[in-house]
Design an enzyme around this catalytic site. Structure first.
Site, PDB file in Angstrom:
ATOM      1  N   ILE A  15       0.890  -0.715   0.069  1.00  0.00           N
ATOM      2  CA  ILE A  15       0.325   0.059   0.022  1.00  0.00           C
ATOM      3  C   ILE A  15       0.621   1.176  -0.113  1.00  0.00           C
ATOM      4  O   ILE A  15       0.133   2.235   0.223  1.00  0.00           O
ATOM      5  CB  ILE A  15      -0.633   0.117   1.113  1.00  0.00           C
ATOM      6  N   GLY A  16       2.320   1.115   0.233  1.00  0.00           N
ATOM      7  CA  GLY A  16       3.097   1.927  -0.212  1.00  0.00           C
ATOM      8  C   GLY A  16       4.162   2.009   0.122  1.00  0.00           C
ATOM      9  O   GLY A  16       4.071   1.062   0.312  1.00  0.00           O
ATOM     10  N   GLY A  18       8.437   4.019   0.034  1.00  0.00           N
ATOM     11  CA  GLY A  18       9.227   5.616   0.244  1.00  0.00           C
ATOM     12  C   GLY A  18      10.432   5.232   1.033  1.00  0.00           C
ATOM     13  O   GLY A  18      10.684   4.278   0.715  1.00  0.00           O
ATOM     14  N   MET A  20      11.680   5.284   3.968  1.00  0.00           N
ATOM     15  CA  MET A  20      12.301   4.948   5.354  1.00  0.00           C
ATOM     16  C   MET A  20      11.146   3.428   4.859  1.00  0.00           C
ATOM     17  O   MET A  20      10.423   2.305   6.523  1.00  0.00           O
ATOM     18  CB  MET A  20      11.178   5.338   6.832  1.00  0.00           C
ATOM     19  N   GLY A  21      11.290   2.798   4.029  1.00  0.00           N
ATOM     20  CA  GLY A  21      10.376   1.273   3.555  1.00  0.00           C
ATOM     21  C   GLY A  21       9.680   1.269   3.155  1.00  0.00           C
ATOM     22  O   GLY A  21       8.632   2.153   2.247  1.00  0.00           O
ATOM     23  N   VAL A  23       5.308  -0.455   2.880  1.00  0.00           N
ATOM     24  CA  VAL A  23       4.455  -0.703   4.109  1.00  0.00           C
ATOM     25  C   VAL A  23       3.161  -1.935   3.279  1.00  0.00           C
ATOM     26  O   VAL A  23       3.168  -1.191   1.809  1.00  0.00           O
ATOM     27  CB  VAL A  23       3.459   0.563   3.957  1.00  0.00           C
ATOM     28  N   ASP A 147       7.949  16.103  12.145  1.00  0.00           N
ATOM     29  CA  ASP A 147       8.419  16.157  10.671  1.00  0.00           C
ATOM     30  C   ASP A 147       6.567  15.796  10.652  1.00  0.00           C
ATOM     31  O   ASP A 147       5.972  15.502   9.402  1.00  0.00           O
ATOM     32  CB  ASP A 147       8.457  15.171  10.137  1.00  0.00           C
TER      33      ASP A 147
END
Length: 890
Positions: A15-16, A18, A20-21, A23, A147
């Site tokens: 589902i995602g 970026g 940072m990994g 998802v 953030d």
């Protein structure tokens, strides 16, 4: 990604992704809940800073418990071999990945909402209160987000805010009262000179590399609120350098100059958050909350705790509906406040009935497939199976501990098998086989390689012939997480063995036939994923078993129909194409791929595959059945009738074919013949196959004969196990004034198919009619979320119209306009989508557009009297064009 596992999580879809990994949406097999799993791949984990940020997110969020902050459940590591979780093309046999399991939050991030248009003051205040409340909880716990931005704020379909992504969080240990684990190293220290944040949401002190405190989050929230109200950021910039220049150049442009609709006092709240110096901002998130409350008490228009849908005020356009919805169900006439006795009943003209029948035919894929063998008349034999003590091969205390756990779990899972007695022989090595046992099931565990175990499950008969065996390899944690899969396979193996007339080694064809019987058995077709294990077992034994791959494709697609999971449809297509590669001339893979194409709305591709399947004489009748369904879906009822009649010449007693022919006759306005054909199908169908009766209920509702529909309900001898039938009965009970029964039926439809957007909308309508506005709001929100998911696969006109209407019911007219701009309503040419569109346009006071749509409805054959009598369009009575259209007096 189906069947991929990470520890005890079943991965459902990506589902995602970026920096940072990655998802995934996943299912926690231990607790049975849906979660989000974020994985830090080994290549990324080797970067100390990224690994540090990942651990920081886990530790920071795990110590927060607040309804406006996404909950973190678990942080751990796991060894994996699947390149999906490591690196494509990796040759490493197993690698360790860090992963974070957290609350799965439905909906879209705030950036998605802002990309459409600025928000209203009401919406902004509702979200602001929730964001501030979540920040206050984080700050009290000693966590500074650092953030905060629209991408890290998610809005659920019910209007609830969830703050995400604490990857840059700073932990004030003197406040938090806890210290990061020793092995975290420098995890919670920021490298000097490294900027923490995202322009243009960073506070000035973040740019100066100074020691920031919680007030940097308040500055970021100010930027977010400024953007929500104006559609712009206070310091627009395309790069970090531009942002630094803008921030140091001059104060932000006053919000009242950019967004003139914002009250000055509220604008001052936002500008205070944007003060350059932290000391000039609000002292805390709690102080900000009090400032918002003070503004509200001074004259803000609405309660701002949460965002609510905007129902029409008395005297405005009614929000009710008395129109059947698109797709498989018919909805009640239900959102306005008059009692049932005052409601008008809609009777669609013949032309409208034709289109409605064609649309309701889309439920075809739930019909049992006639390729499946029928159960034999004689019941399967009874079996007694002894689960023997596990056997550890080697000297491994870890294997012994795991063996006890697996054996205990297996006995519990197999205890409820029908016709099979499972005996637990305990752990004693001297256990004696009972005299009445037919066979044994045994675990064997051994060390396979460094830090890995090999678990083998064996089924033997009394002569110790191995009837079936399978092995799993992994760490103790991985094997423990695979317990449900092991139990599923054991259940399927025992059930298949019970069906055999003789004891012999179970073959791929045995599992294939058992799976087909279940897939085609209407009593069990509500849970098609249960059949997958049989096809998995067949494919385990024969990797090139094309028919098993095609059957698994059918099961996956049917499961997708019952709750859209894009990964299910993708896997169904992959299986069908692989089957075609293995058996070019076989009809089953062609049919399976054709059905995937049909589900995606790819009609030409579907027709090509069905026609190829029809070239096989033995499969021709079934392929013609598929073609007839496709033709009806494409709005060609006469062609569908001809095709289905040809199929019936090949199989004249096939009640499935008769049922589908009746749908085509209904669509062609041959209503009496359709009803008699449904009746004939009902006579031929097995007692448990209630589809013809379900269609008779629907036909009665469509024709306005609600009493007849209720009477058909009395002929259904089993509990309602299908959402379409429950929803249509809800419609009938509503129309005869039995609101409680209507609500009960609609709730049953949602319970059976919680992912069906139409059922959610129907339930919302009747709840609103009963005055249960809060529950209705949640159901409308669920409808919006589900339709958006469906449209990712197929943005068909009926989906566009339904989404527009559910948005309009919630008062989200600006969002509705965006949807229609991306999906032009000119593509709509059927009655139900156009009716829903006209209703939505009326709710949003787009009166001229609504009349334009109603004129198109009239051209399709909807009677002007029907339009004039419908409450949906009462607000148009003052429009001259509407009066001319309906020939009503001024």
């Amino acid at each position: 990604m189906l069947h991929r596992r990470l520890a005890h999580f079943e991965i459902l879809e990506r589902i995602g992704q970026g920096g940072m990994g990655v998802v995934y949406r996943a299912r926690d097999t231990h607790l049975g809940r849906i979660v989000a799993v974020k994985i830090l791949p080994p290549a990324v984990a080797s970067d100390p800073e990224r690994r540090s940020r990942f651990l920081r997110e886990a530790q920071a969020a795990a110590n927060l418990n607040h309804p406006n902050i996404a909950t973190v459940y678990q942080f751990s590591t796991a060894k994996v071999e699947d390149p999906e979780f490591t690196e494509p093309g990796s040759s490493e046999p197993a690698q360790e990945v860090f992963f974070l399991a957290m609350e799965y939050v439905e909906g879209n991030d705030l950036q998605h909402h802002l990309s459409r248009a600025p928000l209203t003051v009401e919406e902004t205040l509702g979200y602001a209160r929730q964001i501030a409340d979540g920040l206050a909880a984080a700050h009290r716990a000693g966590v500074i987000h650092r953030d905060l931005k629209p991408n890290n704020i998610r809005i659920t379909p019910e209007g609830r805010v969830k703050i995400l992504d604490f990857g840059l969080a700073k932990i004030r240990q003197e406040v938090a009262g806890w210290v990061p684990p020793a092995d975290a190293g420098q995890s919670f220290h920021t490298t000097r000179g490294m900027l923490m944040g995202t322009p243009p949401y960073m506070a000035p002190e973040q740019l100066q590399d100074s020691d920031v405190d919680h007030r940097c989050d308040l500055f970021s929230l100010g930027v977010v609120l400024y953007e929500m109200l104006s559609g712009e950021t206070p310091y627009p910039a395309g790069s970090l350098l531009e942002y630094v220049k803008a921030l140091s150049g001059s104060p932000a442009r006053p919000l009242t100059e950019v967004a003139t609709q914002v009250p000055p006092d509220l604008a001052q709240v936002v500008m205070t958050l944007l003060a350059q110096e932290p000391k000039d901002r609000y002292a805390s998130a709690e102080a900000l909350l009090q400032g918002l409350r003070d503004w509200h008490e001074a004259g803000a228009p609405t309660e701002i705790t949460a965002v609510s849908p905007r129902f029409e005020v008395p005297g405005g356009p009614p929000t009710g509906s008395s129109t059947p919805r698109t797709g498989e169900a018919l909805s009640p006439a239900t959102v306005s406040t008059p009692p049932p006795s005052r409601l008008r009943t809609l009777a669609l003209a013949a032309g409208a009935l034709a289109t409605l029948a064609a649309l309701t035919a889309l439920g075809w894929w739930l019909l049992p497939n006639r390729q499946a063998p029928q159960p034999t008349d004689s019941p399967p034999r009874r079996l007694t199976v002894a689960v023997m003590p596990f056997e550890v091969l080697g000297e491994s205390a870890e294997a012994e501990s795991l063996g006890r756990r697996l054996a205990s779990y297996l006995v519990g899972e197999l205890a409820q098998l029908e016709g099979i007695q499972v005996l637990d022989m305990g752990t004693a090595s001297s256990a004696t086989l009972p005299a009445d046992a037919d066979g044994t099931l045994r675990w064997e565990l051994q060390d396979d390689e460094a830090e890995a175990l090999r678990s083998t499950l064996l089924l033997r008969d009394l002569s110790r012939l191995v009837l079936w065996s399978h092995s799993w390899t992994g760490t103790r944690e991985i094997l423990a997480a695979q317990q449900p899969e092991m139990a599923d396979q054991a259940r399927a193996v025992l059930s298949t063995w019970r069906r055999l007339d003789q004891d012999r080694r179970l073959e791929a064809m045995d599992f294939f036939k058992a799976g087909l019987e279940l897939l085609g058995d209407d009593r069990r077709n509500r849970r098609p994923l249960e059949t997958l294990v049989y096809f998995d077992l067949a494919i385990q034994q024969d990797r090139e078993f094309a028919r098993a791959l095609a059957a698994r494709s059918r099961a996956l697609r049917r499961a997708y129909d019952m709750g859209p999971e894009e990964a299910l449809l993708d896997q169904a297509e992959e299986d069908a194409r692989r089957a075609i590669d293995l058996a070019q001339d076989a009809p089953e893979p062609r049919s399976a791929l054709g059905r995937v194409h049909l589900t995606r709305g790819e009609y030409e591709e579907a027709m090509e595959q069905f026609r190829l399947a029809a070239e096989d004489p033995e499969a021709r009748a079934e392929a013609l059945f598929d073609i007839g369904i496709l033709q009806l879906t494409m709005g060609q009822p006469e062609a569908s009738i001809e095709t289905l009649q040809e199929a019936l010449t090949l199989d004249p007693e096939n009640w499935d074919f008769l049922n589908q022919l009746a749908l085509a006759l209904e669509s062609a306005q041959k209503l009496e013949l359709a009803q008699s054909t449904f009746e004939k199908a009902a006579e031929l169908a097995p007692e448990d196959a209630y589809w013809p009766l379900s269609n008779l209920v629907r036909l009665a509702v469509t024709r306005g004969d609600y009493e007849a529909a209720v009477q058909y309900d009395a002929r259904i001898s089993r509990p309602l196990m299908e959402g379409t039938l429950a929803s249509n009965l809800g419609n009938a009970y509503y129309r005869v004034g039995q609101l409680e029964k209507a609500e009960r039926a609609f709730r049953r439809a949602v319970e059976l198919d919680p992912q069906d957007s139409i059922y959610q909308r129907n339930l919302a309508d009747v709840l609103a009619e009963e005055g249960k506005r809060q529950e209705a709001e949640a159901a409308y929100g669920a409808c919006v979320a589900l339709v958006r998911r469906e449209m990712r696969v197929n943005a068909a006109p009926d989906r566009v119209a339904l989404l527009s209407l559910c948005l309009a019911e919630r008062g989200e007219c600006a969002e509705m306009n965006v949807v229609l701009s991306q999906n032009p309503p000119e593509d709509m040419n059927n009655v139900i989508p156009l009716w829903n569109l006209a209703h939505a346009q009326t709710l949003c006071e787009q009166r001229q557009a609504a009349v334009d749509t109603l004129e198109r409805l009239r051209d399709l054959g909807v009677d002007a009297e029907v339009i004039a009598a419908s409450r949906e369009f009462a607000a148009l009575q003052g429009e001259p064009r509407f009066r001319r259209l309906t020939a009503t007096s001024p």
